[in-house]
Motif scaffolding. Structure first.
Motif, PDB file in Angstrom:
ATOM      1  N   VAL A  58       0.815  -1.221   0.000  1.00 49.24           N
ATOM      2  CA  VAL A  58       0.000   0.000   0.000  1.00 49.24           C
ATOM      3  C   VAL A  58       0.846   1.267   0.000  1.00 49.24           C
ATOM      4  CG1 VAL A  58      -1.897  -1.154   1.186  1.00 49.24           C
ATOM      5  CG2 VAL A  58      -0.216   0.135   2.524  1.00 49.24           C
ATOM      6  N   GLY A  59       2.173   1.138   0.155  1.00 50.06           N
ATOM      7  CA  GLY A  59       3.021   2.319   0.053  1.00 50.06           C
ATOM      8  C   GLY A  59       3.825   2.655   1.286  1.00 50.06           C
ATOM      9  N   LYS A  60       3.910   1.756   2.263  1.00 50.67           N
ATOM     10  CA  LYS A  60       4.680   2.064   3.479  1.00 50.67           C
ATOM     11  C   LYS A  60       6.144   2.328   3.144  1.00 50.67           C
ATOM     12  CE  LYS A  60       3.817  -1.659   5.876  1.00 50.67           C
ATOM     13  NZ  LYS A  60       3.093  -2.391   4.807  1.00 50.67           N
ATOM     14  N   THR A  61       6.763   1.403   2.416  1.00 50.89           N
ATOM     15  CA  THR A  61       8.178   1.568   2.073  1.00 50.89           C
ATOM     16  C   THR A  61       8.372   2.729   1.102  1.00 50.89           C
ATOM     17  OG1 THR A  61       8.652  -0.773   2.470  1.00 50.89           O
ATOM     18  CG2 THR A  61      10.190   0.425   1.055  1.00 50.89           C
ATOM     19  N   PHE A  62       7.403   2.938   0.225  1.00 57.04           N
ATOM     20  CA  PHE A  62       7.487   4.058  -0.720  1.00 57.04           C
ATOM     21  C   PHE A  62       7.561   5.381   0.033  1.00 57.04           C
ATOM     22  CE2 PHE A  62       5.807   7.323  -3.497  1.00 57.04           C
ATOM     23  CZ  PHE A  62       6.404   7.040  -4.717  1.00 57.04           C
ATOM     24  N   TRP A  63       6.685   5.575   1.012  1.00 59.06           N
ATOM     25  CA  TRP A  63       6.696   6.828   1.760  1.00 59.06           C
ATOM     26  C   TRP A  63       7.892   6.919   2.694  1.00 59.06           C
ATOM     27  CZ3 TRP A  63       4.815  10.854  -0.039  1.00 59.06           C
ATOM     28  CH2 TRP A  63       3.580  10.916  -0.667  1.00 59.06           C
ATOM     29  N   TYR A  64       8.299   5.799   3.264  1.00 57.38           N
ATOM     30  CA  TYR A  64       9.506   5.774   4.103  1.00 57.38           C
ATOM     31  C   TYR A  64      10.704   6.296   3.308  1.00 57.38           C
ATOM     32  CZ  TYR A  64      13.572   3.412   6.302  1.00 57.38           C
ATOM     33  OH  TYR A  64      14.796   3.102   6.844  1.00 57.38           O
ATOM     34  N   ARG A  65      10.882   5.765   2.102  1.00 56.11           N
ATOM     35  CA  ARG A  65      12.010   6.194   1.276  1.00 56.11           C
ATOM     36  C   ARG A  65      11.825   7.620   0.753  1.00 56.11           C
ATOM     37  NH1 ARG A  65      12.822   0.564  -2.173  1.00 56.11           N
ATOM     38  NH2 ARG A  65      14.105  -0.519  -0.616  1.00 56.11           N
ATOM     39  N   SER A  66      10.585   7.990   0.471  1.00 57.02           N
ATOM     40  CA  SER A  66      10.344   9.344  -0.036  1.00 57.02           C
ATOM     41  C   SER A  66      10.662  10.388   1.024  1.00 57.02           C
ATOM     42  CB  SER A  66       8.897   9.490  -0.500  1.00 57.02           C
ATOM     43  OG  SER A  66       8.633   8.646  -1.607  1.00 57.02           O
ATOM     44  N   LEU A  67      10.324  10.110   2.273  1.00 61.05           N
ATOM     45  CA  LEU A  67      10.618  11.059   3.338  1.00 61.05           C
ATOM     46  C   LEU A  67      12.113  11.186   3.583  1.00 61.05           C
ATOM     47  CD1 LEU A  67       7.801  10.280   5.932  1.00 61.05           C
ATOM     48  CD2 LEU A  67       8.064  12.347   4.551  1.00 61.05           C
ATOM     49  N   LEU A  68      12.866  10.145   3.279  1.00 57.71           N
ATOM     50  CA  LEU A  68      14.319  10.204   3.438  1.00 57.71           C
ATOM     51  C   LEU A  68      14.998  10.963   2.303  1.00 57.71           C
ATOM     52  CD1 LEU A  68      15.038   6.540   4.604  1.00 57.71           C
ATOM     53  CD2 LEU A  68      15.443   8.608   5.951  1.00 57.71           C
ATOM     54  N   LEU A 214       9.177  10.076  16.216  1.00 59.88           N
ATOM     55  CA  LEU A 214       9.328   8.830  15.492  1.00 59.88           C
ATOM     56  C   LEU A 214       8.127   8.675  14.574  1.00 59.88           C
ATOM     57  CD1 LEU A 214      11.213   8.416  17.996  1.00 59.88           C
ATOM     58  CD2 LEU A 214      10.635   5.976  17.871  1.00 59.88           C
ATOM     59  N   LYS A 215       8.334   8.055  13.425  1.00 58.99           N
ATOM     60  CA  LYS A 215       7.233   7.694  12.534  1.00 58.99           C
ATOM     61  C   LYS A 215       7.411   6.228  12.173  1.00 58.99           C
ATOM     62  CE  LYS A 215       5.535  10.719   9.700  1.00 58.99           C
ATOM     63  NZ  LYS A 215       4.158  10.846  10.238  1.00 58.99           N
ATOM     64  N   VAL A 216       6.378   5.432  12.481  1.00 61.20           N
ATOM     65  CA  VAL A 216       6.483   3.974  12.397  1.00 61.20           C
ATOM     66  C   VAL A 216       5.518   3.456  11.338  1.00 61.20           C
ATOM     67  CG1 VAL A 216       6.420   1.829  13.711  1.00 61.20           C
ATOM     68  CG2 VAL A 216       6.993   3.979  14.878  1.00 61.20           C
ATOM     69  N   PHE A 217       6.060   2.933  10.229  1.00 62.56           N
ATOM     70  CA  PHE A 217       5.260   2.297   9.180  1.00 62.56           C
ATOM     71  C   PHE A 217       5.117   0.817   9.536  1.00 62.56           C
ATOM     72  CE2 PHE A 217       7.231   5.998   7.261  1.00 62.56           C
ATOM     73  CZ  PHE A 217       6.192   6.563   6.531  1.00 62.56           C
ATOM     74  N   ILE A 218       3.877   0.337   9.675  1.00 63.60           N
ATOM     75  CA  ILE A 218       3.680  -0.976  10.279  1.00 63.60           C
ATOM     76  C   ILE A 218       2.423  -1.653   9.738  1.00 63.60           C
ATOM     77  CG2 ILE A 218       2.428   0.118  12.204  1.00 63.60           C
ATOM     78  CD1 ILE A 218       3.568  -2.064  14.041  1.00 63.60           C
TER      79      ILE A 218
END
Length: 495
Positions: A58-68, A214-218
């Motif tokens: 659904v995009g957890k890793t996509f947004w994690y990497r985008s924020l970085l 902290l922001k936790v994608f889970i």
């Protein structure tokens, strides 16, 4: 000069080119042209929202990497109008990438937990390292770093307070991101403890500091089981924003992807023509990114009209089976009503290829039978994903192959007992616990010997649903590839 309409073959080529790698989004870093921002995801990027639940794809890793990524974070700040994203220092706290200096990997975490380290202490140390605590810089082993923090609680807390003061003075936020939590530990109980430690730290930073977050994608199931381990977990609900996709979001993603195709010269030209023909695209281009008009992003009537040009208006020779625009997402929905954009794009990609192979003369880019074939392939992908994330689900559903749904609960219990499912699940847990590979991380059910509870867990995961008459059902996105039938439903793939 008026732009000539795209022919069915050209539309088919554009869909194939634009969606070719859609099933492998997690393996590629996001780029400006691939950054699609559904309105529903805006709150997930609020700095103060510390928990971002979402299923696979659904995009957890996509947004994690985008924020970085500084460029992508700036684009999100502009489009979502979140000015605070311009004033953050973002650091990974856990992810798929191996970053030993920033956070411990799977093997190290396993060693730390088995050595008796408290999960909260582990993540507090990770936070202090991200804040640049000087005494930790000269220590290369995480066990030594944690020991230092435990031996110097006052200095550790002063480091935190000093970093918070400095960030407030500079009007910035220190943001520590967590992703790929299913890879924390091979044992589900230990993974829950580690996640609980992250969440406790997130709460402490949310209430105890003004500029450290902290922001936790889970995954939702992992969030639920971890929050049962500490008393203040209910407070997290006020600072959570789930990554959800409506049907209009999914079609908005499709049209964004078609309009931003920038691969081969031919497909890039087709994308340009698509933008001209649909009209209203933002002329401002950031890193090759084109922004679709609002009507194509979130207006169902406009989306349906355009999708009819691509896939027609009916799912067959008559109208009995419905319209492609609504039929497709309805058959990709899990038991909780969620749809994975990865499954959606995979179905369309496969539909284009199947139409090219079997219905090349069709008057639309996608033939209705090929859309059904696309759903079959999307189901295979979804089942492969769930088998990777939660292998026990495959163990539980495989004995039901060949049955028709809806199915009575006693029949499910009978098949599970015949397959000796509790023993198989216990053996799996023991084998995964012995695995010494980060890629071998697996999570199991919480009570493998409690068959009614297994049903409840499958329902919570969206793999099963319970009907009003108490019979159990499987949504098509799981049913098809798991080999269960349904009268009048999308057929199972032929061997």
């Amino acid at each position: 000069m008026t732009e000539a309409p795209l022919t069915p073959g050209e539309y088919r080529e554009l869909v194939s080119a634009a969606l070719r790698d859609s099933a492998h989004a997690d393996t590629r870093p996001p780029e400006p042209h691939s950054l699609f921002m559904p309105d529903a995801h805006r709150t997930a990027l609020y700095v103060d929202n510390v928990v971002v639940p979402g299923g696979r794809g659904v995009g957890k890793t996509f947004w994690y990497r985008s924020l970085l990524d500084d460029r992508l974070r700036e684009l999100a700040a502009v489009e979502y109008r979140i000015n605070r994203l311009r004033h953050v220092r973002v650091v990974p706290g856990h992810g798929l990438e191996m970053c030993h200096d920033l956070y411990p990997g799977t093997r190290v975490l396993r060693s730390l937990v088995e050595g008796g380290e408290e999960p909260y202490d582990i993540w507090y140390t990770v936070l202090l390292v991200s804040l640049g605590q000087e005494d930790l810089r000269g220590l290369s082993e995480w066990s030594d770093r944690i020991a230092w923090v435990r031996a110097h609680p006052g200095e550790a807390d002063r480091t935190l307070e000093r970093a918070d003061r400095e960030a407030r003075a500079e009007n910035t936020v220190h943001l520590l991101l967590f992703d790929a939590l299913e890879h924390l530990h091979t044992d589900r109980t230990q993974a829950d403890r580690l996640i609980a430690g992250i969440l406790q730290l997130a709460l402490r930073m949310r209430f105890g500091t003004g500029s450290i977050r902290l922001k936790v994608f889970i995954r939702p199931d992992m969030l639920k089981s971890a929050t049962e381990l500490f008393s203040d977990a209910s407070k997290l609900s006020s600072y959570a924003a789930e990554l959800e996709w409506s049907s209009t979001d999914l079609y908005g993603l499709l049209f964004h992807t078609l309009g931003n195709e920038n691969g081969e010269e031919e497909s890039g030209e087709l994308a340009r023509r698509f933008r001209v023909l649909t009209g209203g695209w933002d002329p401002e281009v950031e890193g090759g990114r084109h922004v679709a008009p609002l009507l194509l992003r979130n207006d169902a009537k406009s989306q349906e009209a355009l999708f009819e040009e691509i896939a027609g208006s009916v799912m067959g020779r008559g109208s009995r089976k419905g319209k492609p625009y609504t039929w497709l997402p309805n058959h990709l929905m899990d038991g909780t009503g969620r749809i994975s954009p990865r499954s959606f794009l995979k179905a369309l990609s496969e539909a284009a290829e199947a139409t090219r192979t079997h219905h090349s003369a069709h008057d639309r880019a996608l033939h209705y039978e090929s859309i059904g074939k696309g759903v079959q392939e999307a189901s295979k992908l979804r089942v492969a994903e769930v088998a990777e994330d939660t292998p026990w689900v495959k163990r539980a559903i495989t004995p039901l192959a060949g049955h028709l749904v809806p199915i009575a609960e006693p029949v499910v219990f009978r098949e599970w007992k015949n397959a000796d499912l509790p023993a198989l699940l216990a053996d799996d847990s023991a084998r995964y616990a012995e695995a010494d590979k980060p890629s071998a991380v697996r999570t199991g059910p919480r009570r493998p010997d409690d068959l009614p509870r297994l049903i409840d867990e499958l329902i919570a995961l969206g793999v099963m649903t319970r009907r009003n008459d108490e019979r159990l059902d499987l949504p098509d996105v799981y049913r098809i590839a798991f080999g269960l039938g349904r009268n009048g439903g999308v057929p199972r793939p032929k061997p």
